[in-house]
Design a protein around this motif. Structure first.
Motif, PDB file in Angstrom:
ATOM      1  N   GLY A  88      48.463  51.086  30.355  1.00  0.00           N
ATOM      2  CA  GLY A  88      48.209  51.078  31.794  1.00  0.00           C
ATOM      3  C   GLY A  88      46.756  50.900  32.171  1.00  0.00           C
ATOM      4  O   GLY A  88      46.439  50.605  33.323  1.00  0.00           O
ATOM      5  N   GLY A  89      45.860  51.066  31.209  1.00  0.00           N
ATOM      6  CA  GLY A  89      44.435  50.924  31.517  1.00  0.00           C
ATOM      7  C   GLY A  89      43.856  49.564  31.203  1.00  0.00           C
ATOM      8  O   GLY A  89      42.780  49.206  31.684  1.00  0.00           O
ATOM      9  N   HIS A  90      44.552  48.789  30.352  1.00  0.00           N
ATOM     10  CA  HIS A  90      44.152  47.415  30.006  1.00  0.00           C
ATOM     11  C   HIS A  90      42.767  47.333  29.377  1.00  0.00           C
ATOM     12  O   HIS A  90      42.095  46.300  29.494  1.00  0.00           O
ATOM     13  N   GLU A  91      42.309  48.393  28.719  1.00  0.00           N
ATOM     14  CA  GLU A  91      40.918  48.402  28.257  1.00  0.00           C
ATOM     15  C   GLU A  91      40.616  47.286  27.261  1.00  0.00           C
ATOM     16  O   GLU A  91      39.579  46.614  27.364  1.00  0.00           O
ATOM     17  N   ALA A  92      41.484  47.071  26.287  1.00  0.00           N
ATOM     18  CA  ALA A  92      41.240  46.012  25.306  1.00  0.00           C
ATOM     19  C   ALA A  92      41.189  44.646  25.980  1.00  0.00           C
ATOM     20  O   ALA A  92      40.315  43.815  25.683  1.00  0.00           O
ATOM     21  N   LEU A  93      42.116  44.415  26.910  1.00  0.00           N
ATOM     22  CA  LEU A  93      42.148  43.126  27.603  1.00  0.00           C
ATOM     23  C   LEU A  93      40.932  42.963  28.504  1.00  0.00           C
ATOM     24  O   LEU A  93      40.327  41.884  28.565  1.00  0.00           O
ATOM     25  N   LYS A  94      40.539  44.013  29.189  1.00  0.00           N
ATOM     26  CA  LYS A  94      39.362  43.933  30.064  1.00  0.00           C
ATOM     27  C   LYS A  94      38.104  43.611  29.250  1.00  0.00           C
ATOM     28  O   LYS A  94      37.268  42.805  29.687  1.00  0.00           O
ATOM     29  N   ASN A  95      37.967  44.252  28.112  1.00  0.00           N
ATOM     30  CA  ASN A  95      36.802  43.972  27.258  1.00  0.00           C
ATOM     31  C   ASN A  95      36.786  42.517  26.795  1.00  0.00           C
ATOM     32  O   ASN A  95      35.735  41.861  26.796  1.00  0.00           O
ATOM     33  N   ALA A  96      37.953  42.007  26.412  1.00  0.00           N
ATOM     34  CA  ALA A  96      38.043  40.619  25.951  1.00  0.00           C
ATOM     35  C   ALA A  96      37.744  39.649  27.094  1.00  0.00           C
ATOM     36  O   ALA A  96      37.081  38.625  26.895  1.00  0.00           O
ATOM     37  N   ILE A  97      38.231  39.961  28.286  1.00  0.00           N
ATOM     38  CA  ILE A  97      37.975  39.099  29.448  1.00  0.00           C
ATOM     39  C   ILE A  97      36.487  39.102  29.785  1.00  0.00           C
ATOM     40  O   ILE A  97      35.892  38.047  30.050  1.00  0.00           O
ATOM     41  N   ALA A  98      35.873  40.281  29.785  1.00  0.00           N
ATOM     42  CA  ALA A  98      34.447  40.364  30.095  1.00  0.00           C
ATOM     43  C   ALA A  98      33.620  39.535  29.120  1.00  0.00           C
ATOM     44  O   ALA A  98      32.672  38.831  29.513  1.00  0.00           O
ATOM     45  N   GLN A  99      33.975  39.597  27.852  1.00  0.00           N
ATOM     46  CA  GLN A  99      33.275  38.787  26.848  1.00  0.00           C
ATOM     47  C   GLN A  99      33.429  37.303  27.147  1.00  0.00           C
ATOM     48  O   GLN A  99      32.460  36.534  27.063  1.00  0.00           O
ATOM     49  N   TYR A 100      34.640  36.888  27.527  1.00  0.00           N
ATOM     50  CA  TYR A 100      34.889  35.479  27.847  1.00  0.00           C
ATOM     51  C   TYR A 100      34.117  35.053  29.093  1.00  0.00           C
ATOM     52  O   TYR A 100      33.551  33.950  29.133  1.00  0.00           O
ATOM     53  N   VAL A 101      34.067  35.909  30.104  1.00  0.00           N
ATOM     54  CA  VAL A 101      33.332  35.586  31.334  1.00  0.00           C
ATOM     55  C   VAL A 101      31.860  35.374  31.029  1.00  0.00           C
ATOM     56  O   VAL A 101      31.244  34.392  31.479  1.00  0.00           O
ATOM     57  N   VAL A 266      49.510  36.623  34.274  1.00  0.00           N
ATOM     58  CA  VAL A 266      48.307  37.425  34.062  1.00  0.00           C
ATOM     59  C   VAL A 266      47.158  36.818  34.851  1.00  0.00           C
ATOM     60  O   VAL A 266      46.772  35.668  34.626  1.00  0.00           O
ATOM     61  N   GLY A 267      46.627  37.588  35.787  1.00  0.00           N
ATOM     62  CA  GLY A 267      45.434  37.188  36.522  1.00  0.00           C
ATOM     63  C   GLY A 267      44.372  38.260  36.365  1.00  0.00           C
ATOM     64  O   GLY A 267      44.657  39.382  35.929  1.00  0.00           O
ATOM     65  N   TYR A 268      43.135  37.926  36.708  1.00  0.00           N
ATOM     66  CA  TYR A 268      42.084  38.940  36.651  1.00  0.00           C
ATOM     67  C   TYR A 268      41.032  38.651  37.695  1.00  0.00           C
ATOM     68  O   TYR A 268      40.923  37.535  38.222  1.00  0.00           O
ATOM     69  N   CYS A 269      40.270  39.669  38.040  1.00  0.00           N
ATOM     70  CA  CYS A 269      39.158  39.467  38.961  1.00  0.00           C
ATOM     71  C   CYS A 269      37.895  40.056  38.373  1.00  0.00           C
ATOM     72  O   CYS A 269      37.931  40.963  37.523  1.00  0.00           O
ATOM     73  N   ILE A 270      36.753  39.514  38.824  1.00  0.00           N
ATOM     74  CA  ILE A 270      35.426  39.935  38.393  1.00  0.00           C
ATOM     75  C   ILE A 270      34.720  40.461  39.633  1.00  0.00           C
ATOM     76  O   ILE A 270      34.676  39.766  40.661  1.00  0.00           O
ATOM     77  N   ALA A 271      34.190  41.662  39.566  1.00  0.00           N
ATOM     78  CA  ALA A 271      33.596  42.244  40.764  1.00  0.00           C
ATOM     79  C   ALA A 271      32.644  43.380  40.396  1.00  0.00           C
ATOM     80  O   ALA A 271      32.532  43.798  39.232  1.00  0.00           O
ATOM     81  N   HIS A 272      31.973  43.907  41.418  1.00  0.00           N
ATOM     82  CA  HIS A 272      31.120  45.073  41.271  1.00  0.00           C
ATOM     83  C   HIS A 272      31.985  46.256  40.833  1.00  0.00           C
ATOM     84  O   HIS A 272      33.122  46.405  41.290  1.00  0.00           O
ATOM     85  N   PRO A 273      31.492  47.116  39.950  1.00  0.00           N
ATOM     86  CA  PRO A 273      32.301  48.240  39.470  1.00  0.00           C
ATOM     87  C   PRO A 273      32.903  49.107  40.573  1.00  0.00           C
ATOM     88  O   PRO A 273      34.019  49.613  40.430  1.00  0.00           O
ATOM     89  N   GLN A 274      32.188  49.277  41.689  1.00  0.00           N
ATOM     90  CA  GLN A 274      32.740  50.091  42.781  1.00  0.00           C
ATOM     91  C   GLN A 274      33.956  49.421  43.405  1.00  0.00           C
ATOM     92  O   GLN A 274      34.926  50.094  43.780  1.00  0.00           O
ATOM     93  N   ALA A 275      33.925  48.095  43.517  1.00  0.00           N
ATOM     94  CA  ALA A 275      35.075  47.367  44.046  1.00  0.00           C
ATOM     95  C   ALA A 275      36.250  47.460  43.075  1.00  0.00           C
ATOM     96  O   ALA A 275      37.406  47.621  43.485  1.00  0.00           O
TER      97      ALA A 275
END
Length: 414
Positions: A88-101, A266-275
């Motif tokens: 439910g937290g998607h941490e592994a996927l979020k880390n991989a996406i951030a690296q790709y971005v 699967v979609g994702y967004c990139i934003a400020h941490p507060q958002a």
């Protein structure tokens, strides 16, 4: 005792309800809203070809390579526990996406981390979450420049959020900036809280102009700017590097196009941490199935292999534009995406809408599905074979149309 015969109690249930007045517990405004229709024409009762070239939804024409599918099948069999909820937290996927971005935008020092990423069941869920977080309860309305991706307006309407629309320059499809500025100034109760733009735009295939970017940068921080980069991999143009200086910007992306995972949503967004933290508050729990998470991770691990097909798509796009531009009646706009936008040049005696509708119908009858729009046609770039068939079918349809008008002209001579 025999089981109840529901068919007799509720005869033709769908038709029955369609014939009744609007259900009294449903919001009255929803009666005027048309649902999004997927793959228009493929479910038609009219006689059409059995095998469709599906060039209407901007998917990749290529499936995943067999070796990746085999790995996914092994993951499903050996790793995924179907009786357990997904991560439910998607941490592994979020880390991989951030690296790709960071990598794809050539950003030094890797400024984006998992804290800058939120993942959705397709970009549609993220759009809906953004609307809930910003405009719900009479807090705001949204601004879009038509033509554009229809789901911004549809999702807003389902939530009872007002949609303010402006037009575009008919030559380069730039947003009518004067109209947009006026709309933001004049729209109150509720004010415009979100501006949606697509970079590059669908269906017109153009990137944001310098003037549009200047305007977006000038918007106050109380207005959220949503920049949809669904076609980034084809345009190779991103505003990710500038997002860091604009906390009121959010970039949307998807795995449904270049990464060939439309079926996984699967979609994702990139934003400020507060958002991102706010989006996490309104996100549904366990919104991505385990298999979708596994597929997205595997796609990123194999991104260099999967994205090699982009060169072929761009080459086919050039072939399509060159061939179609040879027809004087067709107007093709430059494209930075995996699709092209086609308009018709006609004189006053011929309706462009009628012509477009006729051309779309003829292609569908022969087995090519494309997207019919109010003022144009959007054609996804398919495989080489699909594109060749489409060009041949368009050529045939235009020839028949030309012969018809020639014969009609002759028949009216004294």
């Amino acid at each position: 005792m025999s089981p109840p015969k529901f068919g007799k109690q509720f005869p033709h249930s769908v038709n029955y309800f369609n014939q009744q007045k609007m259900l009294k517990f449903i919001r009255s405004d929803l009666s005027q809203l048309n649902a999004y229709k997927a793959h228009p024409g493929s479910d038609s009762a009219e006689p059409v070809a059995m095998q469709f070239d599906r060039l209407d939804t901007n998917e990749s024409p290529l499936d995943l390579p067999p070796e990746i599918k085999e790995k996914l099948a092994w993951t499903y069999q050996q790793v995924i526990e179907t009786n357990r909820y997904p991560d439910g937290g998607h941490e592994a996927l979020k880390n991989a996406i951030a690296q790709y971005v960071n990598e794809s935008a050539n950003l030094a020092n890797s400024p984006f981390t998992a804290a800058n990423i939120s993942v959705g069941n397709g970009s549609d869920e993220l759009i809906r979450s953004l609307l809930i977080a910003t405009c719900l309860g009479g807090e705001g309305s949204i601004l879009v420049a038509n033509p554009t991706f229809s789901m911004y307006g549809i999702l807003a309407q389902t939530l009872g959020i007002p949609v303010v629309t402006v037009g575009r320059n008919q030559n380069n499809f730039e947003t009518d900036l004067e109209a947009a500025k006026s709309a933001i100034t004049q729209t109150q109760n509720p004010p415009i809280r979100v501006v949606f733009v697509v970079h590059p735009n669908s269906p017109t295939a153009n990137c944001l102009t310098a003037a549009e970017l200047t305007w977006l940068k000038s918007l106050p921080e109380e207005i959220l700017v949503v920049i949809d980069e669904a076609y980034f991999e084809f345009s190779q143009t991103t505003l990710a590097g500038q997002l860091l200086q604009h906390p009121n910007w959010i970039i949307l992306r998807t795995f449904s196009k270049a990464f060939r995972l439309a079926a996984m949503r699967v979609g994702y967004c990139i934003a400020h941490p507060q958002a991102i933290a706010i989006l996490e508050k309104v996100r549904l729990p366990y919104n991505l199935p385990s298999f979708s998470i596994a597929a997205a991770l595997m796609a990123l691990e194999n991104r260099h292999l999967l994205l090699q097909s982009i060169a072929q798509t761009l080459s086919e796009r050039t072939k399509m534009i060159t061939a179609l531009s040879a027809h004087s009646i067709l107007e093709i706009t430059p494209s930075a995406t995996n699709f092209i936008y086609l308009r018709i040049k006609t004189d006053d005696s011929n309706s462009p809408v009628t012509f477009l509708t006729s051309l779309n119908q003829k292609l569908r009858n022969q087995g090519t599905l494309i997207r019919l729009l109010p003022n144009g046609l959007r054609i996804t770039i398919g495989t080489a074979a699909e594109n060749t068939r489409t060009l041949e079918r368009i050529q045939s349809a235009l020839q028949n149309e030309s012969n018809y008008h020639s014969s009609a002209s002759v028949s009216t001579l004294p």
